[in-house]
Design a protein around this motif. Structure first.
Motif, PDB file in Angstrom:
ATOM      1  N   GLY A  10       1.645  -5.596  -1.875  1.00 26.46           N
ATOM      2  CA  GLY A  10       2.655  -4.140  -1.798  1.00 26.46           C
ATOM      3  C   GLY A  10       3.088  -4.002  -0.477  1.00 26.46           C
ATOM      4  N   LEU A  11       3.138  -5.122   0.540  1.00 26.35           N
ATOM      5  CA  LEU A  11       3.875  -4.960   1.772  1.00 26.35           C
ATOM      6  C   LEU A  11       4.948  -4.614   1.668  1.00 26.35           C
ATOM      7  N   GLY A  12       5.895  -5.029   0.922  1.00 23.92           N
ATOM      8  CA  GLY A  12       7.312  -5.166   0.961  1.00 23.92           C
ATOM      9  C   GLY A  12       7.793  -6.146   2.117  1.00 23.92           C
ATOM     10  N   ARG A  13       9.121  -6.193   2.392  1.00 23.73           N
ATOM     11  CA  ARG A  13       9.694  -6.990   3.234  1.00 23.73           C
ATOM     12  C   ARG A  13      10.475  -6.455   4.285  1.00 23.73           C
ATOM     13  N   ASP A  14      10.365  -5.164   4.543  1.00 21.73           N
ATOM     14  CA  ASP A  14      11.018  -4.777   5.880  1.00 21.73           C
ATOM     15  C   ASP A  14      10.662  -5.531   7.235  1.00 21.73           C
ATOM     16  N   ASP A  15      11.778  -5.839   8.033  1.00 23.81           N
ATOM     17  CA  ASP A  15      11.560  -6.546   9.048  1.00 23.81           C
ATOM     18  C   ASP A  15      10.658  -6.055   9.947  1.00 23.81           C
ATOM     19  N   ALA A  16      10.590  -4.709  10.113  1.00 21.57           N
ATOM     20  CA  ALA A  16       9.788  -4.189  11.372  1.00 21.57           C
ATOM     21  C   ALA A  16       8.312  -4.277  10.981  1.00 21.57           C
ATOM     22  N   LEU A  17       7.968  -3.883   9.607  1.00 25.77           N
ATOM     23  CA  LEU A  17       6.635  -4.160   9.143  1.00 25.77           C
ATOM     24  C   LEU A  17       6.290  -5.357   9.110  1.00 25.77           C
ATOM     25  N   LEU A  18       6.983  -6.460   8.696  1.00 29.93           N
ATOM     26  CA  LEU A  18       6.802  -7.758   8.972  1.00 29.93           C
ATOM     27  C   LEU A  18       6.518  -8.411  10.301  1.00 29.93           C
ATOM     28  N   GLU A  19       7.078  -7.609  11.258  1.00 30.76           N
ATOM     29  CA  GLU A  19       6.853  -7.832  12.519  1.00 30.76           C
ATOM     30  C   GLU A  19       5.470  -7.417  13.100  1.00 30.76           C
ATOM     31  N   ASN A  20       4.961  -6.361  12.641  1.00 30.21           N
ATOM     32  CA  ASN A  20       3.809  -6.051  12.754  1.00 30.21           C
ATOM     33  C   ASN A  20       2.561  -6.738  12.388  1.00 30.21           C
ATOM     34  N   VAL A  21       2.959  -7.165  11.020  1.00 29.45           N
ATOM     35  CA  VAL A  21       2.072  -8.005  10.359  1.00 29.45           C
ATOM     36  C   VAL A  21       1.890  -9.290  11.135  1.00 29.45           C
ATOM     37  N   LYS A  22       2.684  -9.796  11.673  1.00 25.57           N
ATOM     38  CA  LYS A  22       2.705 -11.048  12.380  1.00 25.57           C
ATOM     39  C   LYS A  22       1.775 -10.954  13.864  1.00 25.57           C
TER      40      LYS A  22
END
Ligand code: NAX
Ligand code: ATP
Ligand code: MG
Length: 345
Positions: free
Chosen positions: A135-147
């Motif tokens: 349920g993370l989604g694919r928003d770029d800013a979120l994915l950058e945080n997950v990185k």
């Protein structure tokens, strides 16, 4: 015994243990009961001397406005398999929704904050495993945080199960987990194709699934890969296991989340137990097999009761009985069993 017909011969996890893989050095562990016994070996006993947290503290990274069910399913599954504490790191909007599903989860509304990486990082010393993606989604800013969260977790040697949109991120940047042998990827059909395309330049659709999973695992530097499907195929680049524990024909959403949450706690237990308890097989391979068998057993039991109306919530209700049935032998269920030294902090 040669496997001339490839792993097509491997059906139902029944058959012969440790057959030679003819083209590679990998072995195929196909005996269901033997594989289940390896899982039993890593399950810690329930005993009076344990304190809260000792059986495992799991973090789930996921949950955005669209998807609040998936991180809930993963986190509650980790708890019901036996973790003591289950955290969810979600976006701010999603957090109250996830909390409302269960008072048992600890939910941190940090994932879309500018300080997300530091906010999660300060919890990492208290976590035994992370499940990244439901349920993370694919928003770029979120994915950058997950990185950033992935990098910080790797630096601490934390086992990481990567599922769903976490796999989307890995397909964009395979270097994120390349060679990190405490990672387990749990792709469904589509997610596997994307990963294979990104890593091997070929989606490997229609190929022998065991060879495909083995190839992807090797190309990623022996990261464990679980390809979910009619049979689940699992490889750490050394061995290939298939799991065809009877499940159900219901394909409702959320079953993969149950699997990844369960795998989070089983991965911690298996790594703690070490290879001597898994008879030389990789601990994460054994943990993954356990999570697959458990998910499918939950599906089977839930379907027997609810038929076509079965949903993932019904499967979660079955986690306790399914776990007992598969993994708690009379010896394993003995709460008074002598503690093993490895489990003490
Ligand atoms: N209640 C919830 O909040 C749920 C949220 N979910 C989340 O939804 C997001 C997207 O996940 P998806 O799994 O939809 O990912 P994708 O957006 O990659 O979609 C996968 C697609 O592949 C299809 N598919 C699956 N197995 C297939 C097969 N064997 N052959 C052909 N097609 C197949 C599915 O129907 C789906 O449309 C993730 O964040 C995920 O965690 C899901 O976990 C389901 C439950
Ligand atoms: N055709 C099938 N027959 C039996 N079991 C299956 C089948 N396909 C998947 N499963 C089982 O369902 C579980 C979830 O796999 P699935 O492919 O649905 O994951 P997913 O798409 O990631 O799910 P989610 O909806 O949670 O994202 C796994 O335990 C898998 O073994
Ligand atoms: Mg999924």
């Amino acid at each position: 015994m040669a496997v001339g017909s490839g792993f097509g011969a491997v059906r139902g996890c029944l058959g012969v243990l440790n057959r030679a893989f003819p083209l590679h050095t990998a072995r195929s562990v196909t005996d269901m009961e033997a594989a289940l016994q390896l899982v039993r070996n890593v399950v810690p006993p329930l005993a009076a001397w344990q304190h809260k947290g000792q059986a495992g503290r799991i973090g789930v990274v996921g949950g955005c406005p669209e998807y609040t069910g998936a991180p809930y399913f993963a986190a509650i599954s980790a708890l019901k398999v036996g973790a003591d504490l289950s955290h969810v790191f979600s976006t701010q909007d999603a957090a109250p929704v996830i909390k409302s599903y269960s008072p048992e989860l600890i939910v941190h509304p940090v994932l879309d904050s500018p300080s997300a990486v530091q906010d999660v990082e300060k919890w990492l010393p208290r976590l035994h495993a992370l499940v990244v993606g439901p349920g993370l989604g694919r928003d770029d800013a979120l994915l950058e945080n997950v990185k950033g969260i992935l990098e910080a977790s790797k630096a601490r040697g934390i086992p990481i199960v990567i599922d769903a949109d976490g796999l989307w991120l890995v397909a964009q940047q395979p270097a994120l987990i390349q060679g990190y042998q405490k990672a387990v990827l749990t792709p469904n059909h589509m997610e596997f194709s994307r990963l294979a395309e990104a890593v091997l330049g070929d989606a490997l659709d229609g190929r022998d699934r065991c060879r495909a999973v083995l190839s992807l695992s090797r190309a990623l530097g022996n990261v464990t890969v679980v390809q979910k499907g009619e049979q689940d195929v699992i490889s750490d680049g050394e061995q290939v296991l298939t799991c065809s524990q009877e499940g159900s024909s219901r394909r409702c959403g959320g079953q993969g989340d149950l699997l990844s949450g369960s795998l989070g706690i089983l991965a911690h237990w298996a790594l703690l137990a070490g290879p001597e308890k898994t008879n030389g097989s990789g601990p994460l391979l054994v943990a993954a097999f356990g999570a697959c068998a458990l998910t499918r057993q939950c599906a089977r039991q839930a379907f027997q009761k609810h038929g076509r109306a079965t949903t993932t919530t019904d499967m979660i209700t079955e986690l306790g009985p399914a776990f007992s049935r598969l993994f708690e032998t009379s010896a394993g269920a003995d709460g008074g069993a002598a503690p093993t030294g490895e489990l003490r902090l």
